[in-house]
Design a protein around this motif. Sequence first.
Motif, PDB file in Angstrom:
ATOM      1  N   HIS A  98      12.126  12.740  -0.839  1.00 22.26           N
ATOM      2  CA  HIS A  98      11.941  13.830   0.116  1.00 22.26           C
ATOM      3  C   HIS A  98      10.499  14.338   0.182  1.00 22.26           C
ATOM      4  CE1 HIS A  98      16.238  13.861   0.536  1.00 22.26           C
ATOM      5  NE2 HIS A  98      16.409  14.093  -0.760  1.00 22.26           N
ATOM      6  N   GLY A  99       9.546  13.583  -0.362  1.00 23.68           N
ATOM      7  CA  GLY A  99       8.144  13.961  -0.269  1.00 23.68           C
ATOM      8  C   GLY A  99       7.448  13.227   0.871  1.00 23.68           C
ATOM      9  N   GLN A 100       6.115  13.121   0.766  1.00 23.32           N
ATOM     10  CA  GLN A 100       5.350  12.425   1.798  1.00 23.32           C
ATOM     11  C   GLN A 100       5.175  10.957   1.406  1.00 23.32           C
ATOM     12  OE1 GLN A 100       3.498  15.436   0.380  1.00 23.32           O
ATOM     13  NE2 GLN A 100       5.027  16.505   1.628  1.00 23.32           N
ATOM     14  N   VAL A 101       5.161  10.096   2.434  1.00 23.77           N
ATOM     15  CA  VAL A 101       5.097   8.647   2.212  1.00 23.77           C
ATOM     16  C   VAL A 101       4.017   8.042   3.086  1.00 23.77           C
ATOM     17  CG1 VAL A 101       6.360   6.461   2.345  1.00 23.77           C
ATOM     18  CG2 VAL A 101       7.578   8.578   1.742  1.00 23.77           C
ATOM     19  N   SER A 102       3.217   7.146   2.490  1.00 29.92           N
ATOM     20  CA  SER A 102       2.324   6.301   3.287  1.00 29.92           C
ATOM     21  C   SER A 102       2.478   4.873   2.794  1.00 29.92           C
ATOM     22  CB  SER A 102       0.862   6.764   3.158  1.00 29.92           C
ATOM     23  OG  SER A 102       0.403   6.593   1.819  1.00 29.92           O
ATOM     24  N   GLY A 103       2.195   3.906   3.681  1.00 32.11           N
ATOM     25  CA  GLY A 103       2.390   2.508   3.323  1.00 32.11           C
ATOM     26  C   GLY A 103       3.701   1.991   3.873  1.00 32.11           C
ATOM     27  N   ASN A 104       4.029   0.761   3.535  1.00 28.61           N
ATOM     28  CA  ASN A 104       5.219   0.114   4.086  1.00 28.61           C
ATOM     29  C   ASN A 104       6.062  -0.522   2.982  1.00 28.61           C
ATOM     30  OD1 ASN A 104       4.573   0.432   6.996  1.00 28.61           O
ATOM     31  ND2 ASN A 104       2.826  -0.890   6.472  1.00 28.61           N
TER      32      ASN A 104
ATOM     33  N   GLU B  35       0.824  -1.221   0.000  1.00 31.03           N
ATOM     34  CA  GLU B  35       0.000   0.000   0.000  1.00 31.03           C
ATOM     35  C   GLU B  35       0.855   1.267   0.000  1.00 31.03           C
ATOM     36  OE1 GLU B  35      -3.523   0.101  -0.208  1.00 31.03           O
ATOM     37  OE2 GLU B  35      -3.054  -1.953  -0.794  1.00 31.03           O
ATOM     38  N   LEU B  36       1.908   1.263  -0.797  1.00 31.38           N
ATOM     39  CA  LEU B  36       2.818   2.413  -0.857  1.00 31.38           C
ATOM     40  C   LEU B  36       2.199   3.533  -1.689  1.00 31.38           C
ATOM     41  CD1 LEU B  36       5.662   3.656  -0.344  1.00 31.38           C
ATOM     42  CD2 LEU B  36       6.339   2.650  -2.543  1.00 31.38           C
ATOM     43  N   GLN B  37       2.248   4.749  -1.146  1.00 36.98           N
ATOM     44  CA  GLN B  37       1.818   5.933  -1.903  1.00 36.98           C
ATOM     45  C   GLN B  37       2.789   7.078  -1.601  1.00 36.98           C
ATOM     46  OE1 GLN B  37      -2.075   7.925  -1.107  1.00 36.98           O
ATOM     47  NE2 GLN B  37      -2.438   7.549  -3.289  1.00 36.98           N
ATOM     48  N   LEU B  38       3.309   7.674  -2.661  1.00 39.32           N
ATOM     49  CA  LEU B  38       4.244   8.792  -2.531  1.00 39.32           C
ATOM     50  C   LEU B  38       3.563  10.060  -3.011  1.00 39.32           C
ATOM     51  CD1 LEU B  38       7.451   7.062  -3.987  1.00 39.32           C
ATOM     52  CD2 LEU B  38       6.686   7.145  -1.597  1.00 39.32           C
ATOM     53  N   SER B  39       3.862  11.180  -2.342  1.00 36.71           N
ATOM     54  CA  SER B  39       3.206  12.445  -2.671  1.00 36.71           C
ATOM     55  C   SER B  39       4.199  13.590  -2.587  1.00 36.71           C
ATOM     56  CB  SER B  39       2.049  12.727  -1.693  1.00 36.71           C
ATOM     57  OG  SER B  39       1.142  11.648  -1.638  1.00 36.71           O
ATOM     58  N   TYR B  40       3.920  14.632  -3.376  1.00 38.27           N
ATOM     59  CA  TYR B  40       4.598  15.922  -3.255  1.00 38.27           C
ATOM     60  C   TYR B  40       3.541  16.965  -2.923  1.00 38.27           C
ATOM     61  CZ  TYR B  40       9.174  14.567  -5.169  1.00 38.27           C
ATOM     62  OH  TYR B  40      10.411  14.010  -5.356  1.00 38.27           O
ATOM     63  N   ALA B  41       3.785  17.755  -1.872  1.00 31.54           N
ATOM     64  CA  ALA B  41       2.845  18.809  -1.462  1.00 31.54           C
ATOM     65  C   ALA B  41       1.440  18.234  -1.326  1.00 31.54           C
ATOM     66  CB  ALA B  41       2.863  19.969  -2.448  1.00 31.54           C
ATOM     67  N   ASP B  42       1.356  17.051  -0.713  1.00 31.38           N
ATOM     68  CA  ASP B  42       0.084  16.363  -0.453  1.00 31.38           C
ATOM     69  C   ASP B  42      -0.653  15.949  -1.728  1.00 31.38           C
ATOM     70  OD1 ASP B  42       0.371  16.568   2.338  1.00 31.38           O
ATOM     71  OD2 ASP B  42      -0.349  18.638   2.276  1.00 31.38           O
TER      72      ASP B  42
ATOM     73  N   TYR C 255       2.072  -1.205 -13.640  1.00 25.65           N
ATOM     74  CA  TYR C 255       1.823   0.046 -14.370  1.00 25.65           C
ATOM     75  C   TYR C 255       1.325   1.095 -13.386  1.00 25.65           C
ATOM     76  CZ  TYR C 255       1.937  -3.100 -18.371  1.00 25.65           C
ATOM     77  OH  TYR C 255       2.317  -4.045 -19.292  1.00 25.65           O
ATOM     78  N   LEU C 256       1.937   2.266 -13.434  1.00 22.08           N
ATOM     79  CA  LEU C 256       1.496   3.378 -12.582  1.00 22.08           C
ATOM     80  C   LEU C 256       0.522   4.232 -13.383  1.00 22.08           C
ATOM     81  CD1 LEU C 256       4.838   4.475 -10.889  1.00 22.08           C
ATOM     82  CD2 LEU C 256       3.223   2.697 -10.206  1.00 22.08           C
TER      83      LEU C 256
ATOM     84  N   PRO D 141      -0.771  13.046  -4.381  1.00 21.95           N
ATOM     85  CA  PRO D 141      -0.227  11.711  -4.635  1.00 21.95           C
ATOM     86  C   PRO D 141       0.274  11.564  -6.072  1.00 21.95           C
ATOM     87  CG  PRO D 141      -2.376  11.582  -3.561  1.00 21.95           C
ATOM     88  CD  PRO D 141      -2.199  13.002  -4.009  1.00 21.95           C
ATOM     89  N   LEU D 142       1.381  10.846  -6.220  1.00 20.53           N
ATOM     90  CA  LEU D 142       1.916  10.564  -7.551  1.00 20.53           C
ATOM     91  C   LEU D 142       1.195   9.391  -8.204  1.00 20.53           C
ATOM     92  CD1 LEU D 142       5.743  10.893  -6.786  1.00 20.53           C
ATOM     93  CD2 LEU D 142       4.306  12.528  -8.007  1.00 20.53           C
ATOM     94  N   PHE D 143       0.685   8.452  -7.386  1.00 23.39           N
ATOM     95  CA  PHE D 143      -0.003   7.271  -7.919  1.00 23.39           C
ATOM     96  C   PHE D 143      -0.898   6.690  -6.833  1.00 23.39           C
ATOM     97  CE2 PHE D 143       4.406   6.255  -6.702  1.00 23.39           C
ATOM     98  CZ  PHE D 143       4.196   5.415  -5.626  1.00 23.39           C
ATOM     99  N   GLU D 144      -1.772   5.781  -7.236  1.00 24.26           N
ATOM    100  CA  GLU D 144      -2.645   5.085  -6.291  1.00 24.26           C
ATOM    101  C   GLU D 144      -1.802   4.149  -5.425  1.00 24.26           C
ATOM    102  OE1 GLU D 144      -5.975   5.512  -5.904  1.00 24.26           O
ATOM    103  OE2 GLU D 144      -5.725   7.189  -7.306  1.00 24.26           O
TER     104      GLU D 144
END
Length: 496
Positions: free
Chosen positions: A363-369, A317-324, A495-496, A326-329
């Motif tokens: 260096h952005g925001q991260v959720s998931g493991n 369930e990895l999700q990466l974001s910049y300025a809140d 695929y992203l 998200p880059l992908f699901e």
Amino acid sequence: MSKIEIKNLTFGFDTLAEPLFEHTNLTIDTQWKLGLIGRNGRGKTTLLQLLLGEYVYSGAITHQLAFTYFPQKVLDKTQLTYDCLQTLAVFDLWEIERELNLLQTDPEILWRPFASLSGGEQTKVLLALLFIDDRHFPLIDEPTNHLDITARQQVANYLQAKRNGFIVVSHDRSFVNEVVDHVLSIEKSQLVLYQGNFSTYEEQKEQRDHYEQEENRKLKKEIGRLKQTAAEKAEWSRGRERDKQGNPNQKGSGAIYDTGAIGARAARTMKRSKAIVNRMEEKAEEKKGLLHDIEDIDALTMNYQPSYHKQLLKVEELQLSYADVPLFEPLSFEIKQGQRLAVQGANGSGKSSIIQFLLGEFHGQVSGNASLAHGLDISYVRQNYEDNTGTLQEFAQAHHLSYEELLNNLHKLGLERKVFTNRIEDMSLGQRKRVELAKSLATPAELFIWDEPLNYLDVFNHEQLEAVIQSVQPSMLVVEHEVTFLENIATKMIYL
């Protein structure tokens, strides 16, 4: 009808033993859509820079054109992208926004630092700047690097629709096939001009190589026959001379021990033997003119160390974001020993960000493991490797690599031995990419992470990398836009 005329051009770098171009003559019609191809280090980019007048050379280059070059050099990448572009050209904001929209890229990236853009996004904004310029003759160097499939087709469509000519350097076969009507190939020993697209070039090159190989086979066979005949005649002549010397008192006209007759016959035979040797040497010299431009493709080595871990990497369930944003699901995947995971997606979708996160560089925001096997040895091919500097020996020592293994793979990748003494920062982009790749191949690793490994590499290198991966069967995570390559090496794709 405007032309670019090159007369008696000679140019080489001081660090090279031989010139890249020597007494070269060429005429290019500026209406041609010309594809410039050849192995890296042969002088493709250098030829474009010579047209731009960036180097001192002997000979003459004449034209009535104002050139524009892609990729334009961004000096301060910390600036906003819009400000970077303003230092390169004069344009209205709406023009650059229009081109970015046509390239399916959000114009909002203009207001981000250039350094924060992905490789594909950087390529697109520089292409947008190229596309709004209709006053200059384009010299386009590797426009498909970092671009996804959709963007490559968009660039191809632009060049197809362009009324005037251009010169484009690219190793993407399907791209060149679509956009050019002439091909200029920089071979090992000559420049060869073809009328037609890349398929025409390949067909004619194959015919020429086949002809030279067949001629070489015939000459080798004839040289072997001449060598045997010359040896037999020389041996007969020496034998008769021994006969003559062994019977000094034997006399008689025409008898086997007639020293006068033996001497004359032996002399004639020796003369014929020498004539055969001369013919053989002529044939051997003729053979030297063959096979000069046939490329040798040797198998690479890869320092893969199979891990005792069955599972090397697990992402949940990895999700990466910049300025809140998200880059992908949310994304889940795993890599087990011997698996090769290919990550695909549009430019800016977060492919390289996943790699940066796994390596602790995001260096952005991260959720998931995400969890990596303990003590996992990783070998990494980066998109950006400008910090590779120094001599190859210094480079090998700094990265704790076998110098011999590094040089061996570099030579197999097409880096000529005369370049081995150059400093890395003085090499071409293609040569520097080979250094980065050879470093990864020589690094002992349980997991190879490659971020767009094919950029700046030629077709022969693509095939070499496919072959070594298929042979070694390493564990890998690969980000790449070249679909054929991924189909040949990946065991699974996301695929992203």
